[in-house]
Design an enzyme around this catalytic site. Structure first.
Site, PDB file in Angstrom:
ATOM      1  N   CYS A  45      19.139  18.731 108.470  1.00 39.78           N
ATOM      2  CA  CYS A  45      18.955  18.097 109.777  1.00 39.78           C
ATOM      3  C   CYS A  45      17.514  17.600 109.957  1.00 39.78           C
ATOM      4  CB  CYS A  45      19.311  19.099 110.880  1.00 39.78           C
ATOM      5  SG  CYS A  45      18.984  18.499 112.554  1.00 39.78           S
ATOM      6  N   CYS A  48      15.816  18.778 113.169  1.00 38.03           N
ATOM      7  CA  CYS A  48      15.393  20.183 113.095  1.00 38.03           C
ATOM      8  C   CYS A  48      14.016  20.282 112.450  1.00 38.03           C
ATOM      9  CB  CYS A  48      16.400  21.006 112.299  1.00 38.03           C
ATOM     10  SG  CYS A  48      18.054  21.043 113.036  1.00 38.03           S
TER      11      CYS A  48
END
Length: 124
Positions: A45, A48
């Protein structure tokens, strides 16, 4: 049962990493006397990875909390109710009291600040 040195990766004194459901449960149990803020993310991600410096900075600004980076790639139990990455959850006394998601550093700062108020204070 794994030895304590392998239970969680310690990033800073109030920031830890969890890669399994067992590690996350252990960290939440250890943090029952504090507010625990969990960053549920995935290795793939991009958002993230972009938010981690903000998360780590908040850990320095609000050291009264425990911060956990939970890598959901290998978790099953922890994924209950997690639909997006990154998702953030706030726990007090082992219970989830708040959850929000999204790649907004401002939203993350605001929510950490909101949960940084003294729970023992009452409005007059």
């Amino acid at each position: 049962m794994p030895d304590e040195d392998t239970l969680s990766g310690q990033i800073a004194s109030n920031v830890a990493a969890a890669r399994t459901d067992h590690e996350l449960r252990s960290l939440l149990l250890e943090g029952r006397d504090r507010t625990v803020i969990v960053n549920y993310g995935a290795s793939w991600c991009l958002h993230c990875h972009e938010l981690f410096p903000h998360f780590y900075s908040l850990a320095k600004q609000h050291p009264q909390h425990t911060y956990v980076v939970a890598q959901v790639d290998c978790m099953k139990d922890a994924l209950q109710g997690i639909r997006y990455t990154p998702t953030f959850a706030v726990y007090r006394k082992g219970r989830k009291i708040d959850q929000f998601f999204g790649p907004s550093p401002q939203q993350l700062r605001d929510r950490v600040w909101l949960h940084s108020e003294d729970p023992n204070c009452s409005a007059s």
